[in-house]
Design a protein around this motif. Structure first.
Motif, PDB file in Angstrom:
ATOM      1  N   GLU A   1       1.040   3.342  -5.040  1.00 63.47           N
ATOM      2  CA  GLU A   1       0.520   2.321  -5.934  1.00 63.47           C
ATOM      3  C   GLU A   1       1.659   1.571  -6.617  1.00 63.47           C
ATOM      4  OE1 GLU A   1      -2.744   3.549  -8.428  1.00 63.47           O
ATOM      5  OE2 GLU A   1      -2.378   1.828  -9.725  1.00 63.47           O
TER       6      GLU A   1
ATOM      7  N   PHE B   1       3.255  -0.943  -4.294  1.00 62.15           N
ATOM      8  CA  PHE B   1       2.497  -2.180  -4.117  1.00 62.15           C
ATOM      9  C   PHE B   1       2.581  -3.044  -5.371  1.00 62.15           C
ATOM     10  CE2 PHE B   1      -0.308   0.489  -1.153  1.00 62.15           C
ATOM     11  CZ  PHE B   1       0.644   0.361  -0.161  1.00 62.15           C
TER      12      PHE B   1
ATOM     13  N   ASP C   1     -15.794  -1.786 -18.310  1.00 63.12           N
ATOM     14  CA  ASP C   1     -14.809  -0.931 -17.642  1.00 63.12           C
ATOM     15  C   ASP C   1     -14.693  -1.295 -16.167  1.00 63.12           C
ATOM     16  OD1 ASP C   1     -14.238   0.355 -19.909  1.00 63.12           O
ATOM     17  OD2 ASP C   1     -15.374   2.177 -19.462  1.00 63.12           O
ATOM     18  N   GLY C   2     -13.480  -1.234 -15.667  1.00 63.12           N
ATOM     19  CA  GLY C   2     -13.278  -1.500 -14.246  1.00 63.12           C
ATOM     20  C   GLY C   2     -12.946  -2.944 -13.950  1.00 63.12           C
TER      21      GLY C   2
ATOM     22  N   LEU D   1      -8.940  -3.798 -13.132  1.00 63.56           N
ATOM     23  CA  LEU D   1      -8.380  -3.722 -11.781  1.00 63.56           C
ATOM     24  C   LEU D   1      -8.833  -4.907 -10.943  1.00 63.56           C
ATOM     25  CD1 LEU D   1      -8.727   0.081 -11.034  1.00 63.56           C
ATOM     26  CD2 LEU D   1      -6.679  -1.204 -11.615  1.00 63.56           C
ATOM     27  N   ILE D   2     -10.112  -5.288 -11.098  1.00 61.70           N
ATOM     28  CA  ILE D   2     -10.626  -6.405 -10.304  1.00 61.70           C
ATOM     29  C   ILE D   2      -9.920  -7.691 -10.696  1.00 61.70           C
ATOM     30  CG2 ILE D   2     -12.655  -7.828  -9.872  1.00 61.70           C
ATOM     31  CD1 ILE D   2     -14.335  -5.362  -9.997  1.00 61.70           C
TER      32      ILE D   2
ATOM     33  N   LEU E   1      -7.022  -8.043 -12.140  1.00 62.87           N
ATOM     34  CA  LEU E   1      -5.613  -7.981 -11.745  1.00 62.87           C
ATOM     35  C   LEU E   1      -5.456  -8.291 -10.256  1.00 62.87           C
ATOM     36  CD1 LEU E   1      -3.026  -7.326 -13.259  1.00 62.87           C
ATOM     37  CD2 LEU E   1      -3.188  -5.000 -12.395  1.00 62.87           C
ATOM     38  N   GLY E   2      -6.282  -7.644  -9.430  1.00 64.46           N
ATOM     39  CA  GLY E   2      -6.220  -7.894  -7.987  1.00 64.46           C
ATOM     40  C   GLY E   2      -6.532  -9.337  -7.662  1.00 64.46           C
ATOM     41  N   ALA E   3      -7.591  -9.883  -8.303  1.00 65.25           N
ATOM     42  CA  ALA E   3      -8.004 -11.260  -8.017  1.00 65.25           C
ATOM     43  C   ALA E   3      -6.917 -12.242  -8.440  1.00 65.25           C
ATOM     44  CB  ALA E   3      -9.312 -11.576  -8.738  1.00 65.25           C
TER      45      ALA E   3
ATOM     46  N   MET F   1      -3.675 -11.666  -8.832  1.00 60.58           N
ATOM     47  CA  MET F   1      -2.502 -11.553  -7.949  1.00 60.58           C
ATOM     48  C   MET F   1      -2.760 -12.255  -6.622  1.00 60.58           C
ATOM     49  SD  MET F   1      -0.602  -7.932  -8.528  1.00 60.58           S
ATOM     50  CE  MET F   1      -1.813  -6.964  -7.694  1.00 60.58           C
ATOM     51  N   ALA F   2      -3.950 -12.005  -6.031  1.00 61.19           N
ATOM     52  CA  ALA F   2      -4.265 -12.631  -4.745  1.00 61.19           C
ATOM     53  C   ALA F   2      -4.293 -14.151  -4.890  1.00 61.19           C
ATOM     54  CB  ALA F   2      -5.611 -12.119  -4.226  1.00 61.19           C
TER      55      ALA F   2
ATOM     56  N   PHE G   1      -2.009  -6.830   0.551  1.00 62.08           N
ATOM     57  CA  PHE G   1      -2.006  -5.707  -0.411  1.00 62.08           C
ATOM     58  C   PHE G   1      -2.921  -6.034  -1.579  1.00 62.08           C
ATOM     59  CE2 PHE G   1       2.671  -4.271   0.283  1.00 62.08           C
ATOM     60  CZ  PHE G   1       2.296  -3.644   1.436  1.00 62.08           C
ATOM     61  N   ALA G   2      -2.712  -7.250  -2.126  1.00 59.53           N
ATOM     62  CA  ALA G   2      -3.491  -7.640  -3.306  1.00 59.53           C
ATOM     63  C   ALA G   2      -4.975  -7.651  -2.970  1.00 59.53           C
ATOM     64  CB  ALA G   2      -3.040  -9.006  -3.807  1.00 59.53           C
TER      65      ALA G   2
ATOM     66  N   PHE H   1      -6.203  -4.103  -2.784  1.00 57.81           N
ATOM     67  CA  PHE H   1      -6.304  -3.613  -4.160  1.00 57.81           C
ATOM     68  C   PHE H   1      -7.596  -4.124  -4.811  1.00 57.81           C
ATOM     69  CE2 PHE H   1      -4.891  -3.883  -8.652  1.00 57.81           C
ATOM     70  CZ  PHE H   1      -4.388  -2.614  -8.818  1.00 57.81           C
ATOM     71  N   LEU H   2      -7.858  -5.416  -4.623  1.00 58.81           N
ATOM     72  CA  LEU H   2      -9.050  -6.052  -5.199  1.00 58.81           C
ATOM     73  C   LEU H   2     -10.327  -5.418  -4.637  1.00 58.81           C
ATOM     74  CD1 LEU H   2     -10.409  -8.358  -6.792  1.00 58.81           C
ATOM     75  CD2 LEU H   2     -10.087  -9.803  -4.807  1.00 58.81           C
TER      76      LEU H   2
ATOM     77  N   ALA I   1     -10.961  -2.057  -6.018  1.00 59.96           N
ATOM     78  CA  ALA I   1     -11.448  -2.108  -7.401  1.00 59.96           C
ATOM     79  C   ALA I   1     -12.931  -2.446  -7.432  1.00 59.96           C
ATOM     80  CB  ALA I   1     -10.631  -3.124  -8.199  1.00 59.96           C
TER      81      ALA I   1
ATOM     82  N   LEU J   1     -16.089  -0.078  -8.790  1.00 57.88           N
ATOM     83  CA  LEU J   1     -17.089  -0.533  -9.765  1.00 57.88           C
ATOM     84  C   LEU J   1     -18.507  -0.301  -9.235  1.00 57.88           C
ATOM     85  CD1 LEU J   1     -16.664  -1.822 -12.540  1.00 57.88           C
ATOM     86  CD2 LEU J   1     -17.207  -4.018 -11.512  1.00 57.88           C
TER      87      LEU J   1
END
Lengths: 326, 302
Positions: A245, A248, A293-294, A297-298, A300-302, A304-305, B100-101, B104-105, B108, B112
């Protein structure tokens, strides 16, 4: 990397983050400290990946050995036999202070990077990516299973939490200064020449292998150093925290900031850390805004992408720090 | 040192694992061929398929599998449209980190959806009867192993037919060899890429079905480890050609199966180190891939 401003800019930004960290509450301070340690880590990765143009998934293994070297050697002597009974006697019977442990972490990280770099730096492209990933796997496997050198699969705890505001800030500044000094040295220029065109650089007499090995070793030493800062920040660590982790997340930080520049490495680390901290707080609820909650992460990922898709050269576009219009 | 006993059953299981990994390798290799993109998020396609199977486990089996295929193919197409297409001109490093991103998404999002019932992990047991063994020539072989091998054989056979005998297959091979030139000669980029992405999605769905039989508890990191192992296998085998990539995937799956089956657990703790040291050795000696023909050109630069 020519003008002093290109060193001063990132250094001042990091110093400001450090100064602000002294004014915030204890619960928020940890976010600032981990952002500063991230800066040291990302600059370490940038020294190799940014200057050589070769993707490495292995730099976190040097963070890992640095963290465990510094951690194991600073656990107080009286508790060591209790928590780490299987250690080699020489490791079990000695304990060192905080600053020597950081130097040890850098030395171990650099030495390991030099050893694995010697054969691996012949590779480019995907082969280099997978080979450095194999290094990450091997180091993780050894740290996890070999209880003579560390805690094995259990948590290493009782590490003195000595990475405060001053140490984190100075640590990040040391990494930035080392990265800047390398990048503007002759070695850094030769390596960047090989990044732009390996065949032409080789034709002009640059030993691409040797230049990559120098950068890989310095990167490993800085990564080990950052690992030392990290373990002294957390106070306890497992092998899983310095594995996939983190690999990445750190690579994403570097790419978000912009792989091509030192400023990109610093900015990427600060922006992604800041975003992560904000979302973590927002999940707890700040000023009426409360995310379920949660979502951290979503989001952050979104984000970054999205950043990578919309601005693939990173926030800085690969440029160094500068004042617009100059 | 006691001699490691590799019985026929271990070999059968190892072949089954190799077949599953070969299917994943084809999925990764197809997309790499036309896009030069290593899709790390491929495992999350499998994971999405596995969750679909888990959430539809009260449905008739055929309906559940159909839902799995629809969801995975739709997600695969969405990924291409939203992520791969804007990145087509970017460096391989940026593309890889972006996947990767995305991975990761997707993890996540899965987390959920999964924790709505306050537990992590959903059972997908509608095909559990495939875990029963049948006797083949005196060896007990689980049905799912036979399914995996048959699925891999059929999929590879159909794919070979498609690539060799149809004009769109010819276009795909041309695109994989030299995309810019192929486009100049009239190959439609979006058709070729779309087909590769759909095929990769169908393969991911098949892998999801087979893996959930063997590992019925679906978690957000489902198939993550498998994807990493397959990616290593694909590069070690030689990612520039579909058949070397597939062979690489099969080999690493077969080897993992044999070694895990043959050695007792207390002797396998340092096994990953040995395996990855071997991976490094192969890459140093044959950077273009273990199965790549000798003298084939330099490896892709990242």
């Amino acid at each position: 990397l020519r003008r002093p401003l290109e060193l001063l800019g990132p250094a001042v930004v990091v110093a400001v983050v450090g100064v602000v960290a002294t004014f915030v509450s204890d619960s928020v301070e940890i976010y600032f400290l981990s952002a500063l340690v991230s800066v040291a880590m990302i600059v370490a990765i940038w020294v190799f990946v940014g200057n050589s143009g070769v993707l490495s998934f292995g730099q976190i293994s040097f963070v890992a050995v640095g963290a465990f070297a510094a951690g194991v050697m600073t656990v107080p002597l009286e508790s060591k036999t209790g928590v780490l009974p299987d250690l080699f006697p020489v490791l079990r019977d000695h304990t060192i202070a905080n600053v020597p442990s950081l130097l040890l972490a850098a030395a171990v990280g650099g030495a390991l990077a030099f050893l694995v770099g010697m054969p691996l730096m012949r590779l480019s492209g995907l082969a280099a990516g997978i080979a450095t990933f194999a290094v990450l796997e091997i180091v993780h496997n050894l740290l996890r299973e070999w209880t003579k050198i560390g805690p094995g699969a259990t948590t290493l705890s009782l590490v003195p939490e000595t990475t405060g505001v001053l140490q984190a800030t100075v640590g990040a500044l040391i990494a930035i200064a080392a990265g800047f000094a390398y990048a503007r040295s002759r070695l850094g220029r030769l390596l960047r020449a090989s990044r732009e065109d390996a065949a032409a650089a080789q034709g002009a007499g640059v030993s691409v292998h040797r230049q990559r090995l120098w950068a890989f070793t310095l990167s490993g030493a800085l990564a080990g150093f950052a690992g030392g800062l990290y373990v002294h920040l957390l106070g306890s660590i497992t092998t899983e925290q310095v594995y996939l982790e983190l690999t990445f997340v750190t690579l994403a930080m570097l790419v978000v900031g912009g792989v091509g520049s030192l400023w990109g490495a610093v900015l990427g680390a600060l922006v992604v850390s800041g975003l992560d901290s904000f979302l973590a707080e927002a999940e707890q609820g700040i000023r009426g805004l409360e995310l379920p909650d949660g979502t951290r992460l979503i989001a952050l990922g979104a984000i970054m992408a999205l950043m990578l898709i919309l601005r693939p050269s990173g926030l800085t576009g690969g440029r160094e720090f500068g004042i617009p219009g100059r | 040192v006691t001699a490691a006993v590799v019985d026929a059953q271990t070999i059968a299981d190892a072949v089954g694992l190799g077949a599953v990994y070969a299917l994943m390798a084809v999925g990764i290799g197809l997309v790499f061929g036309v896009l030069r993109l290593v899709n790390f998020a491929y495992g999350q396609l499998v994971m999405a398929g596995a969750y679909t199977l888990a959430f539809t486990s009260s449905w008739p089996v055929a309906g559940s599998i159909a839902a799995c295929v629809v969801v995975v193919v739709a997600l695969s197409l969405a990924m291409e449209r939203a992520v791969f297409r804007p990145l087509r001109t970017q460096s391989p490093a940026v593309m890889l980190v972006t996947t990767f991103a995305v991975a990761f998404l997707l993890q996540a999002v899965a987390l959920l959806l999964d924790v709505r019932d306050d537990t992590i992990g959903e059972p997908a047991a509608s095909l559990a009867q495939l875990n029963q063994a049948v006797s083949v020539g005196g060896v007990d072989v689980r049905k799912v192993t036979i399914v995996a091998v048959l699925a891999a054989a059929v999929a590879l056979g159909l794919l070979a037919l498609l690539l060799r005998r149809t004009s769109v297959g010819l276009h795909m091979r041309a695109a994989a060899t030299d995309f810019p030139t192929a486009r100049l000669l009239g190959v439609r980029a979006n058709t070729v890429i779309g087909l590769a992405v759909v095929l990769a999605g169908v393969l991911a769905a098949a892998v999801a079905v087979i893996l959930t039989v063997q590992f019925p508890l679906v978690t957000p990191d489902f198939a993550l480890r498998d994807t990493i192992v397959v990616l290593v296998g694909v590069v070690v085998g030689g990612i520039d050609r579909l058949w070397t990539a597939t062979l690489g995937g099969f080999t690493i799956g077969f080897a993992t199966g044999v070694i895990n089956g043959a050695l007792p657990t207390d002797k396998t703790v340092f096994l990953p180190s040995a395996v990855f040291a071997l991976v490094i050795l192969v890459l140093l000696l044959r950077p273009a891939g273990l199965f790549a023909p000798r003298g084939s050109g330099a490896v892709e630069r990242v």
